[in-house]
Scaffold this motif. Structure first.
Motif, PDB file in Angstrom:
ATOM      1  N   ASP A 159      23.090   4.324  32.850  1.00  0.00           N
ATOM      2  CA  ASP A 159      22.313   5.492  32.433  1.00  0.00           C
ATOM      3  C   ASP A 159      23.236   6.579  31.871  1.00  0.00           C
ATOM      4  OD1 ASP A 159      19.680   6.827  32.286  1.00  0.00           O
ATOM      5  OD2 ASP A 159      20.626   8.234  33.687  1.00  0.00           O
ATOM      6  N   PHE A 160      24.366   6.807  32.528  1.00  0.00           N
ATOM      7  CA  PHE A 160      25.315   7.828  32.065  1.00  0.00           C
ATOM      8  C   PHE A 160      25.893   7.465  30.703  1.00  0.00           C
ATOM      9  CE2 PHE A 160      29.676   9.610  31.893  1.00  0.00           C
ATOM     10  CZ  PHE A 160      29.333  10.949  31.888  1.00  0.00           C
ATOM     11  N   VAL A 161      26.244   6.203  30.510  1.00  0.00           N
ATOM     12  CA  VAL A 161      26.793   5.765  29.223  1.00  0.00           C
ATOM     13  C   VAL A 161      25.759   5.955  28.115  1.00  0.00           C
ATOM     14  CG1 VAL A 161      27.595   3.760  27.894  1.00  0.00           C
ATOM     15  CG2 VAL A 161      28.489   4.172  30.196  1.00  0.00           C
ATOM     16  N   THR A 162      24.525   5.582  28.371  1.00  0.00           N
ATOM     17  CA  THR A 162      23.462   5.733  27.366  1.00  0.00           C
ATOM     18  C   THR A 162      23.254   7.205  27.025  1.00  0.00           C
ATOM     19  OG1 THR A 162      22.375   3.722  28.139  1.00  0.00           O
ATOM     20  CG2 THR A 162      21.035   5.269  26.857  1.00  0.00           C
ATOM     21  N   TYR A 163      23.142   8.036  28.040  1.00  0.00           N
ATOM     22  CA  TYR A 163      22.928   9.471  27.846  1.00  0.00           C
ATOM     23  C   TYR A 163      24.097  10.100  27.079  1.00  0.00           C
ATOM     24  CZ  TYR A 163      22.202  14.394  29.066  1.00  0.00           C
ATOM     25  OH  TYR A 163      22.023  15.753  29.004  1.00  0.00           O
ATOM     26  N   THR A 164      25.304   9.795  27.509  1.00  0.00           N
ATOM     27  CA  THR A 164      26.499  10.380  26.906  1.00  0.00           C
ATOM     28  C   THR A 164      26.696   9.894  25.473  1.00  0.00           C
ATOM     29  OG1 THR A 164      27.495  10.483  29.084  1.00  0.00           O
ATOM     30  CG2 THR A 164      28.981  10.711  27.224  1.00  0.00           C
ATOM     31  N   THR A 165      26.466   8.622  25.244  1.00  0.00           N
ATOM     32  CA  THR A 165      26.615   8.069  23.895  1.00  0.00           C
ATOM     33  C   THR A 165      25.686   8.786  22.918  1.00  0.00           C
ATOM     34  OG1 THR A 165      27.302   5.925  24.752  1.00  0.00           O
ATOM     35  CG2 THR A 165      26.417   5.965  22.511  1.00  0.00           C
ATOM     36  N   THR A 166      24.466   9.028  23.336  1.00  0.00           N
ATOM     37  CA  THR A 166      23.506   9.736  22.482  1.00  0.00           C
ATOM     38  C   THR A 166      24.012  11.138  22.140  1.00  0.00           C
ATOM     39  OG1 THR A 166      21.685   8.498  23.457  1.00  0.00           O
ATOM     40  CG2 THR A 166      21.123  10.548  22.319  1.00  0.00           C
ATOM     41  N   ARG A 167      24.536  11.839  23.136  1.00  0.00           N
ATOM     42  CA  ARG A 167      25.046  13.207  22.914  1.00  0.00           C
ATOM     43  C   ARG A 167      26.297  13.201  22.035  1.00  0.00           C
ATOM     44  NH1 ARG A 167      23.891  17.079  27.153  1.00  0.00           N
ATOM     45  NH2 ARG A 167      25.291  18.432  25.985  1.00  0.00           N
ATOM     46  N   LEU A 168      27.183  12.234  22.242  1.00  0.00           N
ATOM     47  CA  LEU A 168      28.441  12.206  21.494  1.00  0.00           C
ATOM     48  C   LEU A 168      28.264  11.737  20.061  1.00  0.00           C
ATOM     49  CD1 LEU A 168      30.899  10.796  24.194  1.00  0.00           C
ATOM     50  CD2 LEU A 168      30.588  13.169  23.473  1.00  0.00           C
ATOM     51  N   GLN A 169      27.301  10.858  19.816  1.00  0.00           N
ATOM     52  CA  GLN A 169      27.079  10.351  18.462  1.00  0.00           C
ATOM     53  C   GLN A 169      26.765  11.470  17.483  1.00  0.00           C
ATOM     54  OE1 GLN A 169      24.116   7.275  18.907  1.00  0.00           O
ATOM     55  NE2 GLN A 169      25.678   5.666  18.964  1.00  0.00           N
ATOM     56  N   ALA A 170      26.123  12.515  17.951  1.00  0.00           N
ATOM     57  CA  ALA A 170      25.809  13.653  17.082  1.00  0.00           C
ATOM     58  C   ALA A 170      27.088  14.309  16.559  1.00  0.00           C
ATOM     59  CB  ALA A 170      24.964  14.674  17.832  1.00  0.00           C
ATOM     60  N   LEU A 171      28.197  14.145  17.305  1.00  0.00           N
ATOM     61  CA  LEU A 171      29.486  14.714  16.894  1.00  0.00           C
ATOM     62  C   LEU A 171      30.356  13.712  16.143  1.00  0.00           C
ATOM     63  CD1 LEU A 171      30.369  16.452  20.265  1.00  0.00           C
ATOM     64  CD2 LEU A 171      29.571  17.578  18.187  1.00  0.00           C
ATOM     65  N   GLY A 172      29.937  12.452  16.120  1.00  0.00           N
ATOM     66  CA  GLY A 172      30.743  11.414  15.497  1.00  0.00           C
ATOM     67  C   GLY A 172      31.727  10.767  16.462  1.00  0.00           C
ATOM     68  N   LEU A 173      31.463  10.890  17.763  1.00  0.00           N
ATOM     69  CA  LEU A 173      32.321  10.290  18.787  1.00  0.00           C
ATOM     70  C   LEU A 173      31.595   9.141  19.474  1.00  0.00           C
ATOM     71  CD1 LEU A 173      33.729  13.469  20.582  1.00  0.00           C
ATOM     72  CD2 LEU A 173      34.987  11.897  19.112  1.00  0.00           C
ATOM     73  N   ASN A 174      32.369   8.283  20.137  1.00  0.00           N
ATOM     74  CA  ASN A 174      31.767   7.238  20.957  1.00  0.00           C
ATOM     75  C   ASN A 174      32.151   7.464  22.415  1.00  0.00           C
ATOM     76  OD1 ASN A 174      34.375   6.174  21.411  1.00  0.00           O
ATOM     77  ND2 ASN A 174      34.208   4.866  19.607  1.00  0.00           N
ATOM     78  N   PHE A 175      31.556   6.700  23.308  1.00  0.00           N
ATOM     79  CA  PHE A 175      31.793   6.893  24.736  1.00  0.00           C
ATOM     80  C   PHE A 175      33.268   6.706  25.093  1.00  0.00           C
ATOM     81  CE2 PHE A 175      31.979   5.518  29.174  1.00  0.00           C
ATOM     82  CZ  PHE A 175      31.312   6.563  29.780  1.00  0.00           C
ATOM     83  N   GLY A 176      33.949   5.788  24.423  1.00  0.00           N
ATOM     84  CA  GLY A 176      35.357   5.530  24.705  1.00  0.00           C
ATOM     85  C   GLY A 176      36.279   6.710  24.447  1.00  0.00           C
ATOM     86  N   SER A 177      35.858   7.646  23.637  1.00  0.00           N
ATOM     87  CA  SER A 177      36.692   8.811  23.335  1.00  0.00           C
ATOM     88  C   SER A 177      36.408   9.996  24.263  1.00  0.00           C
ATOM     89  CB  SER A 177      36.504   9.233  21.877  1.00  0.00           C
ATOM     90  OG  SER A 177      35.158   9.516  21.607  1.00  0.00           O
ATOM     91  N   LEU A 178      35.420   9.842  25.147  1.00  0.00           N
ATOM     92  CA  LEU A 178      35.033  10.928  26.048  1.00  0.00           C
ATOM     93  C   LEU A 178      36.207  11.422  26.899  1.00  0.00           C
ATOM     94  CD1 LEU A 178      32.740  12.638  27.453  1.00  0.00           C
ATOM     95  CD2 LEU A 178      32.505  10.703  29.023  1.00  0.00           C
ATOM     96  N   PHE A 179      36.837  10.529  27.635  1.00  0.00           N
ATOM     97  CA  PHE A 179      37.883  10.947  28.564  1.00  0.00           C
ATOM     98  C   PHE A 179      39.173  11.374  27.864  1.00  0.00           C
ATOM     99  CE2 PHE A 179      34.981   8.607  31.328  1.00  0.00           C
ATOM    100  CZ  PHE A 179      34.750   9.587  32.278  1.00  0.00           C
ATOM    101  N   PRO A 180      39.597  10.720  26.778  1.00  0.00           N
ATOM    102  CA  PRO A 180      40.769  11.261  26.067  1.00  0.00           C
ATOM    103  C   PRO A 180      40.549  12.677  25.534  1.00  0.00           C
ATOM    104  CG  PRO A 180      40.490   8.962  25.495  1.00  0.00           C
ATOM    105  CD  PRO A 180      39.274   9.366  26.305  1.00  0.00           C
TER     106      PRO A 180
END
Length: 145
Positions: free
Chosen positions: A15-36
């Motif tokens: 659920d967290f990955v799905t939610y976060t991916t949706t929010r980050l895609q608007a910026l042009g990021l993916n989930f893998g770039s969250l922590f860096p």
């Protein structure tokens, strides 16, 4: 329904990955770039080696991720001596703010059915469980944003 921590951890993670991916895609990021992005935001001027070690990343993955974040304009990489130091660009600062906030926003949604005392108790128990794990495996626990 399974009564294991692993089951619930998997449900929450998905659920967290799905939610976060949706929010980050608007910026042009993916989930893998969250922590860096969060790491560099909290440790400006860090080296890639520090980021890689502290986040327990594979060196090849770290290299590809950092290169992409630099190419996409989220990070800057400046050579100083023998090492490259990483910082957030203006675009990266915006991504950091969203990446950091997504944890709190998701918590509000995922834990909406719990009152303040229940949340406090849940986090207390999870902290205790993580501490026991950290004590037995000699790894330092990840500090949330």
């Amino acid at each position: 329904m399974f009564q294991t921590l692993a089951y619930y951890a998997t449900v929450f993670h998905r659920d967290f990955v799905t939610y976060t991916t949706t929010r980050l895609q608007a910026l042009g990021l993916n989930f893998g770039s969250l922590f860096p992005v969060i790491y560099v935001g909290k440790h400006p001027g860090c080296t890639q080696a520090e980021l890689t070690a502290d986040l327990h990343l594979d060196w090849g993955y770290s290299q590809r991720c950092i290169t992409k974040l630099v190419e996409d304009g989220f990070l800057t990489r400046e050579k100083s001596g023998r090492a490259y130091h990483l910082d957030l660009s203006a675009k990266g600062k915006q991504a950091f703010a969203v990446s950091h906030q997504v944890f709190f926003d998701w918590d509000d949604e995922a834990l909406a059915s719990l009152d303040a005392e229940e949340r406090k108790q849940l986090f207390s128990l999870l902290t205790k469980a993580i501490q026991k794990e950290a004590d037995t495996t000699c790894t330092k626990p990840f500090t949330a944003p």
